[in-house]
Enzyme design. Structure first.
Site, PDB file in Angstrom:
ATOM      1  N   LYS A   1      73.686 103.223  57.716  1.00 21.56           N
ATOM      2  CA  LYS A   1      75.107 103.357  57.390  1.00 21.56           C
ATOM      3  C   LYS A   1      75.564 104.806  57.563  1.00 21.56           C
ATOM      4  CE  LYS A   1      74.925  99.681  53.920  1.00 21.56           C
ATOM      5  NZ  LYS A   1      75.339  98.418  54.498  1.00 21.56           N
TER       6      LYS A   1
ATOM      7  N   GLN B   1      77.132 103.279  50.472  1.00 24.01           N
ATOM      8  CA  GLN B   1      78.428 103.457  51.136  1.00 24.01           C
ATOM      9  C   GLN B   1      78.886 104.909  51.076  1.00 24.01           C
ATOM     10  OE1 GLN B   1      79.888 101.212  52.960  1.00 24.01           O
ATOM     11  NE2 GLN B   1      78.485  99.580  52.377  1.00 24.01           N
TER      12      GLN B   1
ATOM     13  N   HIS C   1      76.506  95.606  44.377  1.00 25.18           N
ATOM     14  CA  HIS C   1      75.941  94.795  45.454  1.00 25.18           C
ATOM     15  C   HIS C   1      74.775  94.009  44.836  1.00 25.18           C
ATOM     16  CE1 HIS C   1      73.652  94.076  49.199  1.00 25.18           C
ATOM     17  NE2 HIS C   1      74.754  94.362  49.862  1.00 25.18           N
TER      18      HIS C   1
ATOM     19  N   ASP D   1      73.655 104.196  43.494  1.00 24.52           N
ATOM     20  CA  ASP D   1      73.572 103.526  44.788  1.00 24.52           C
ATOM     21  C   ASP D   1      74.628 104.169  45.690  1.00 24.52           C
ATOM     22  OD1 ASP D   1      74.019 101.927  46.977  1.00 24.52           O
ATOM     23  OD2 ASP D   1      74.324 100.068  45.849  1.00 24.52           O
TER      24      ASP D   1
ATOM     25  N   CYS E   1      77.913  90.197  49.709  1.00 25.37           N
ATOM     26  CA  CYS E   1      76.809  90.361  48.748  1.00 25.37           C
ATOM     27  C   CYS E   1      77.317  90.887  47.407  1.00 25.37           C
ATOM     28  CB  CYS E   1      75.709  91.272  49.289  1.00 25.37           C
ATOM     29  SG  CYS E   1      74.778  90.500  50.604  1.00 25.37           S
TER      30      CYS E   1
END
Lengths: 152, 410
Positions: free
Chosen positions: B230, B207, B127, B204, B368
């Site tokens: 999220k 998600q 991202h 990261d 993104c």
């Protein structure tokens, strides 16, 4: 507010111009050229103009990638501007801009938009206004000798 | 009817009021969970309770409400510790979200411990938030950014990664699950390989956190970050996990209240972990809401959630693949419930607007991840991202809506 995009946005004429865009070609010997880019959605196009000594747009064309709205808008813009003077082009720019912002109501406000009124529903879809306006900003940028135009 | 695996999806759907709204006069089909997920009533109630009768700033207040808010705030930190199986609560730093967490590490660790010529490795499917902070750092410090490529299925090339890693590698930052491709990356192998060269690894998990059980000790990552919204929690709050040994030696990111232990005009000494990294009044209600969200997710259970989402993914993959002219972007073997696709001759934005007429919410654009779009030579995709409260019937509605869109452009 909920608006049905099939009725308000994707009119027959827009679908048709998307499928068969007019003046969709690179122009050799253009007097004015600019590249337009919408970083938000990746729409990207080139606008070419040939403007003669008396300030009339002899020829105008475009090429690039974009959604149906941006492609149809560029197709209809080039059709409308061919043969127009720079002054008329600037009037059309302002009127088209007011139209897609929902300020100009073609049924009651006098205008020279002609076929371009097919975009009168765009203002109901705020995220799509830039799709319709990118080619116009790029055209104006070309006339003003800006090489790249971004909608941001 | 929805009871396919161990999940009672009809019952679960009742917990999420936002699922029961109408769009365009039709029942909403919400398939934009990778952008943000809906909140269960318990999260909404926890936030409302804080603002209704429990409002207070945290830390140092000696009155009842402040002590209560501080206790709830710190309980939420303990919940995060348990949720990702961190060793200690002081390894949990609250941030505004994943983006701020990455920036925190790039500024604090990067500017202090990286030097000219040092190499930072990221991947081609990051991202923008895991690209730009490192580029800014590279520009400032003269570090070099290296990129792990992926293949046309959307799987990282681990052999290429092994070739990139060297003693010059001083940091590795990779995404666990790609937001635009759905790929679940082999981060264990990446972490092991990076550690052989003593390079710290940042994961990261923006998600991943809502799809998979995360165990930071088992992964042995040095940093990991995710956002509350999220994970069915509120926006504006996120988590940075960092191993204590790293956080301890890093300088503060922001200066201000709460992050100090004493201030004079001559010398300021900084607070202990994690407060050193939490300057200013935090998002108290957000943190409490995030705590409630983690409670909710744990009550549902990851095992059933993951199994059910896999069923949805398989069903959606098959259903969408059946549409002529549709191509899935991101077909990795290991995938989360994210379905990115393009339809021949129709731009993603037109698809997004037209399926909205049917009440279907998907995201369209580059998500993104412009380098991912460039890899496939496309400007944008349409993306349906699923959560455990989605159903096969909703996927059918997406398919119908895409077919109707095709009719418009016929």
């Amino acid at each position: 507010m909920n608006y049905d995009s099939r009725k308000e946005l994707y009119q027959e004429m827009i679908i048709e111009h998307n499928k068969k865009p007019r003046n969709f070609r690179k122009m050799e010997g253009a007097t004015h050229t600019a590249e337009g880019y919408n970083p938000l959605c990746g729409d990207h196009l080139m606008v070419y103009l040939h403007i003669n000594g008396s300030g009339t747009i002899d020829d105008i064309s475009f090429e690039g990638d974009g959604c149906a709205i941006s492609r149809a808008s560029a197709s209809l813009m080039t059709s409308s501007l061919k043969g127009k003077t720079l002054h008329e082009a600037s009037v059309l720019f302002e009127q088209f801009h007011s139209l897609i912002k929902g300020e100009l109501k073609p049924e009651k406000d006098s205008n020279i938009l002609g076929k371009l009124t097919v975009f009168s529903g765009v203002w109901h879809f705020p995220t799509r206004v830039k799709c319709a306006s990118l080619c116009w900003h790029t055209m104006r940028g070309a006339i003003e000798h800006k090489t790249t135009v971004s909608t941001e | 009817m929805h009871r396919i695996t161990g999940l009672n999806v009809s019952q679960i759907r009742k917990d999420f009021p936002n699922l029961h709204v109408e769009v365009q006069g039709k029942p909403l089909v919400y398939l934009d969970n990778a952008a943000t997920a809906f909140k269960p009533q318990t999260v909404i109630d926890a936030i409302a309770a804080h603002y209704r009768t429990e409002t207070s700033n945290v830390h140092r207040g000696v009155h009842f409400l402040s002590e209560q808010a501080t206790a709830r705030f710190e309980q939420a930190r303990d919940k995060v510790r348990d949720f990702i199986r961190a060793r200690k609560s002081c390894e949990i730093v609250f941030t505004r979200g994943t983006t701020e967490a990455i920036n925190l590490v790039a500024y604090s660790y990067g500017r202090h411990f990286l030097n000219k010529g040092d190499e930072i490795i990221i991947s081609e499917m990051e991202h923008h938030s895991n690209i730009v902070p490192w580029q800014i750092l590279c520009e400032e410090k003269g570090c070099v950014l290296k990129v792990i490529p992926f293949n046309d299925e959307g799987e990282l090339d681990l052999e290429a990664f092994k070739r990139l890693v060297s003693p010059r590698t001083r940091f590795v930052s990779v995404v666990y699950i790609s937001n635009s491709l759905g790929t679940i990356n082999p981060i264990r192998k990446i972490i092991q390989t990076a550690h052989q060269c003593k390079a710290p690894v940042f994961i990261d998990a923006a998600q991943a956190v809502s799809h998979h059980k995360i165990d930071v000790q088992e992964l042995d990552c040095d940093f990991l970050a995710f956002s509350g919204h999220k994970l069915f929690g509120p926006t504006g709050v996120g988590v940075l996990y960092g191993k204590e040994e790293f956080l301890e030696k890093m300088p503060p990111f922001h200066g201000g209240g709460d992050m100090i232990s004493s201030v004079t005009f001559e010398k300021t000494t900084y607070n202990t972990l994690p407060y050193k990294f939490e300057a200013g009044t935090p998002h108290v209600a957000g943190v409490i809401g995030l705590g409630a969200a983690m409670d909710y997710v744990q009550s549902v259970g990851f095992e059933d959630m993951t199994a059910y989402e896999k069923e949805l993914l398989d069903y959606g993959t098959k259903a969408l693949s059946g549409i002529a002219g549709l191509r899935l972007i991101g077909t990795a073997k290991e995938k989360a419930a994210i379905l990115s696709f393009i339809v021949s001759g129709i731009h993603a934005h037109d698809i997004g607007t037209l399926v909205n007429d049917e009440g279907v919410a998907i995201r369209t654009g580059h998500h993104c991840t412009q380098p991912v779009m460039r890899h496939f030579g496309i400007p944008a995709t349409s993306r349906a991202s699923l959560a455990f409260y989605n159903t096969k019937e909703e996927i059918d509605k997406l398919v119908e809506a895409v077919l109707k869109t095709k009719d418009v452009f016929r």
